[in-house]
Design a protein around this motif. Structure first.
Motif, PDB file in Angstrom:
ATOM      1  N   THR A  11       5.435   2.491  12.223  1.00 15.91           N
ATOM      2  CA  THR A  11       4.935   2.629  10.859  1.00 15.91           C
ATOM      3  C   THR A  11       6.034   2.982   9.868  1.00 15.91           C
ATOM      4  N   LEU A  45       5.920  -9.390  10.534  1.00 13.92           N
ATOM      5  CA  LEU A  45       4.491  -9.217  10.270  1.00 13.92           C
ATOM      6  C   LEU A  45       3.672  -9.332  11.554  1.00 13.92           C
ATOM      7  N   ILE A  71       3.412  -6.107  13.473  1.00 12.66           N
ATOM      8  CA  ILE A  71       2.645  -5.004  12.882  1.00 12.66           C
ATOM      9  C   ILE A  71       1.191  -5.150  13.301  1.00 12.66           C
ATOM     10  N   SER A 106      -1.400  -2.454  13.617  1.00 12.29           N
ATOM     11  CA  SER A 106      -2.395  -1.729  12.822  1.00 12.29           C
ATOM     12  C   SER A 106      -1.938  -1.715  11.363  1.00 12.29           C
ATOM     13  N   PRO A 107      -2.877  -1.497  10.435  1.00 13.32           N
ATOM     14  CA  PRO A 107      -2.515  -1.530   9.021  1.00 13.32           C
ATOM     15  C   PRO A 107      -1.429  -0.514   8.679  1.00 13.32           C
ATOM     16  N   LEU A 108      -0.581  -0.863   7.736  1.00 14.91           N
ATOM     17  CA  LEU A 108       0.451   0.067   7.267  1.00 14.91           C
ATOM     18  C   LEU A 108      -0.204   1.150   6.431  1.00 14.91           C
ATOM     19  N   GLU A 128      -1.262   3.187   3.418  1.00 13.93           N
ATOM     20  CA  GLU A 128      -1.435   2.786   2.017  1.00 13.93           C
ATOM     21  C   GLU A 128      -0.431   3.528   1.129  1.00 13.93           C
ATOM     22  N   THR A 134      -1.492  -3.737   3.313  1.00 11.74           N
ATOM     23  CA  THR A 134      -1.153  -4.634   4.415  1.00 11.74           C
ATOM     24  C   THR A 134      -1.584  -6.065   4.121  1.00 11.74           C
ATOM     25  N   ASP A 135      -2.786  -6.190   3.597  1.00  5.62           N
ATOM     26  CA  ASP A 135      -3.293  -7.503   3.213  1.00  5.62           C
ATOM     27  C   ASP A 135      -2.406  -8.158   2.169  1.00  5.62           C
ATOM     28  N   LEU A 137       0.771  -7.591   1.534  1.00  5.53           N
ATOM     29  CA  LEU A 137       2.064  -8.008   2.065  1.00  5.53           C
ATOM     30  C   LEU A 137       1.938  -9.275   2.907  1.00  5.53           C
ATOM     31  N   ARG A 138       0.866  -9.340   3.706  1.00  4.18           N
ATOM     32  CA  ARG A 138       0.669 -10.559   4.498  1.00  4.18           C
ATOM     33  C   ARG A 138       0.503 -11.770   3.591  1.00  4.18           C
TER      34      ARG A 138
END
Ligand code: ADP
Ligand code: MG
Length: 698
Positions: A2, A175, A178, A180-182, A184, A200-201, A203-204
């Motif tokens: 993380t 990506l 990764i 689990s979500p980073l 916030e 996370t969304d 950045l993807r």
């Protein structure tokens, strides 16, 4: 996994030390997080695959899928080219390469299936695609089926095969790892109020958009975040400063102000001047230190507003000073203001580098005893030896020549920092002001005093020079003066200096009956002042100069401004130069000289100057065309302008929202100590750890 900011980019699979070094040097990518924050600069829709039989010559970049059938080389030496036939079953199209010929044929084998990307063009009645991009089918990254991002790379990187595609692969690797979500990086309340996409969304999707809609939302989220932290950083220091540092309270308007207003002021103030004086009065009476930026076009009457504010300071028992960027300007201010305040019984003095020691002493003494009420000067005012009995108000003219550091030094001239009014004649678009001068309150004089004849601006090509001289002669015969300005981008550039000197000789030949003077930045200060003085006194009728005259010389009798190679100047600079004329009652002219062969957008730029005299419109246009990083005034501001995704020219609304949210957050938690704001503090530290902060100097 993380703490992406803690992971060196060289450890990312597929990178290694060599590529890492390039990424460090060329793109300042040092960590996994830096890579994730390196966004594509454009996207191309690869959602549709065309058939060769569908193609015509009018298509943009398109995608095909097929196989190379055969290669052939043609021509010799520099004209050598490689062609290939590419087939998809529906038809055959020719591919062409002019460079990298040997390498291409080895790399792309006939018979293998490729996705091809390129622009079909019609050449000699036949369609072909030059330098297409080819990818093996199974080499394609999932998720790039639709919009594909393109990353900026440098020449050095491309030579090492570190192209956009390679960056894309690295980002993909990162990506994918990764799971689990980073964590916030924006407060949940902000995210839900503005319905922003999660980090996370975002950045993807910024790297591998699922759809156009997802891309827009990802952009919005990331732009907002960038501007939010920029504003939060500015605002928190401004608030802290205001809280810690009280200001003198100027409670009343007294005899000096009123005496000036009723007995001396020879004209009505404009509505804009009245409004701004009110704003300043309210600020100076509030009990906190004023830090205000006064914007207004050249000639809009800023100096007068400054003077009247200085009188309020004197009315309240304080001294006031005005600092100008050059001796000439300081002199002019001094002469002008002296006439207006001496009848009031006030003592005003001038202090510049060339004031002799003998004359300096009584001035410095008068400042300490308080007998000197107003001081006008240059940088010399900042010196340690300059001490006041009770300095309450400081005016800084033409801010962009002074750094924030210097502004802060003036604060120390009294126990409580004096009120500060910064004046600039370079109009700054609102979004830029909010960022560059985000810690200052802003007043705008957006109205010229009545009776001014708007300056007439003409775009003239070099081949019409004799006509130009004929009109210039007419003006000179009417008793007017003229400036002729040459570009000198680097004061050391020899060819520029040669142009200027040749121009000077040429003008002396064309106008032997008039005295001509010359000013440029390579001259010694004394020589320069001497030449300027010749023009100010009217002895010289034509001044040939570089942009050193840009800052504030005031010669109302000058009615012509000729700018040579106008295409080499920025709009803001042209506007400043033009402001040197049109200061008297006569019709004034600005002639933009350029060669006939200029690019379309250059012509468009110059035509804006012809169309309008409105500095704000010009500043907006300048920012739209050149981007905020190149604008006058931003480099000196000390604020890093390499914004990663937001664009101050386009994202004004997002900026406003970001500023509002930053203020709202600070309203509830000024010190950012609430547990839910821990992430905010962490982000601020991460982003601004390298930057110095002048906001708190006292
Ligand atoms: P700036 O500092 O904004 O360039 P100045 O304060 O030097 O402008 O004003 C330019 C000129 O206009 C000066 O000669 C000044 O006396 C004059 N002026 C200022 N305000 C007014 C007004 N309200 N009406 C008429 N003339 C004005
Ligand atoms: Mg001025």
């Amino acid at each position: 996994m993380t703490d992406l900011a803690g992971l060196n980019i060289k450890y990312l699979p597929g990178v290694g030390p060599k590529r890492a070094e390039l990424l460090n040097k060329e793109l300042e990518i040092f960590t996994y997080l830096d890579l994730l924050h390196y966004y594509p600069y454009k996207y191309i829709d690869r959602s549709k695959t065309y058939k060769i039989s569908e193609i015509d010559g009018s298509m943009p970049y398109i995608q095909l899928r097929g196989r190379i059938v055969s290669y052939a080389t043609h021509g010799e030496g520099a004209r050598r080219r490689l062609t290939a036939l590419f087939s998809d079953g529906s038809g055959v199209i020719e591919l062409v390469w002019f460079k990298g010929i040997r390498y291409i044929a080895n790399r792309y084998k006939p018979g293998t299936e490729y996705t091809l990307f390129g622009k079909p063009t019609l050449f000699n009645g036949k369609l072909n695609i030059a330098h297409p991009e080819l990818d093996p089918i199974d080499d394609r990254i999932d998720g790039t089926i639709g919009l594909q991002g393109y990353y900026n790379t440098t020449e050095k990187m491309k030579n090492a095969f570190l192209n956009s595609k390679a960056i894309q692969k690295m980002v993909y690797t990162l990506l994918s790892s990764i799971q689990s979500p980073l964590p916030e990086t924006l407060p949940p309340s902000v995210i839900s109020r503005l319905q922003l996409m999660g980090l996370t969304d975002a950045l993807r999707n910024i790297h591998f958009p699922v759809s156009v809609d997802h891309l827009r939302r990802a952009e919005l989220r990331l732009k907002f975040e960038e501007l939010f932290y920029l504003q939060l950083n500015i605002l928190r220091y401004t608030r802290l400063r205001n809280q810690r540092l009280g200001g003198f309270r100027f409670e009343h308007v007294g005899d000096y102000f009123n005496g000036f207003y009723h007995r001396i002021l020879p004209f009505e103030l404009t509505q804009a001047q009245k409004r701004v004086i009110k704003e300043i009065r309210a600020d100076m009476g509030s009990g906190r230190q004023m830090n205000r930026l006064l914007q207004g076009d050249v000639g809009s009457g800023k100096t007068l507003v400054a003077l009247m504010s200085m009188l309020i300071a004197v009315d309240n028992g304080f001294q006031a000073c005005l600092m100008a960027p050059t001796e000439i300007l300081a002199n002019q201010h001094y002469e002008g203001l002296k006439q207006m305040v001496e009848p009031l019984g006030l003592r005003i003095e001038l202090l510049t580098g060339s004031v002799t020691k003998k004359r300096r002493e009584p001035i410095l003494n008068g400042l300490i005893t308080g007998e000197v009420n107003m001081l006008i000067g240059t940088h010399a005012l900042l010196e340690e030896s300059v001490n006041f009995s009770n300095l309450g108000f400081v005016v800084i003219d033409e801010q962009h020549r002074f750094g924030v550091e210097q502004r802060a030094r003036l604060w120390k001239k009294n126990r409580i920092p004096p009120h500060i009014l910064v004046m600039t004649a370079t109009p700054i678009p609102r979004t830029l002001a909010m960022t560059v001068y985000g810690d200052l309150d802003v007043s705008v004089i957006d109205q010229l005093p009545p009776g001014r004849k708007p300056i007439q601006t003409i775009l003239q090509y070099d081949n019409k020079r004799s006509q130009l001289y004929a009109s210039l002669r007419k003006q000179l015969q009417m008793g007017r003066q003229a400036y002729i300005v040459y570009p000198l981008i680097q004061e050391s550039e020899k060819s520029d200096l040669k142009n200027l000197e040749e121009g000077y000789e040429h003008i002396r030949e064309v106008f032997p009956e008039y005295q001509v003077c010359m000013v440029h930045g390579k001259m010694k200060a004394a020589e320069k002042e001497g030449e300027m003085q010749k023009f100010v006194s009217g002895e010289a009728r034509i001044m040939v100069a570089t942009t050193v005259i840009e800052v504030g010389v005031n010669v109302p009798n000058a009615s012509v401004m000729i700018i040579e190679n106008a295409e080499r100047f920025g709009l803001a600079q042209l506007h400043q130069l033009r402001g040197r004329v049109g200061r008297g009652a006569d019709q004034s002219y600005c002639v933009l000289m350029s060669s006939y062969k200029i690019a379309q957008d250059t012509r468009k730029r110059l035509e804006i100057m012809v169309d309008t005299n409105d500095g704000f419109r010009i500043a907006e246009a300048d920012m739209q065309m050149r981007g905020p990083g190149d604008m006058e005034g931003t480099q000196q501001s000390g604020i890093a302008f390499n914004l990663q995704i937001a664009n101050l020219a386009k994202d004004g609304q997002i900026l406003q929202a970001a500023r509002d949210e930053a203020n709202r957050l600070l309203d509830t938690d000024e010190q950012l100590t609430h547990p839910e704001n821990l992430i905010v503090r962490k982000e601020l530290d991460r982003i601004f750890k390298r930057q110095k902060n002048w906001g708190l100097i006292s």
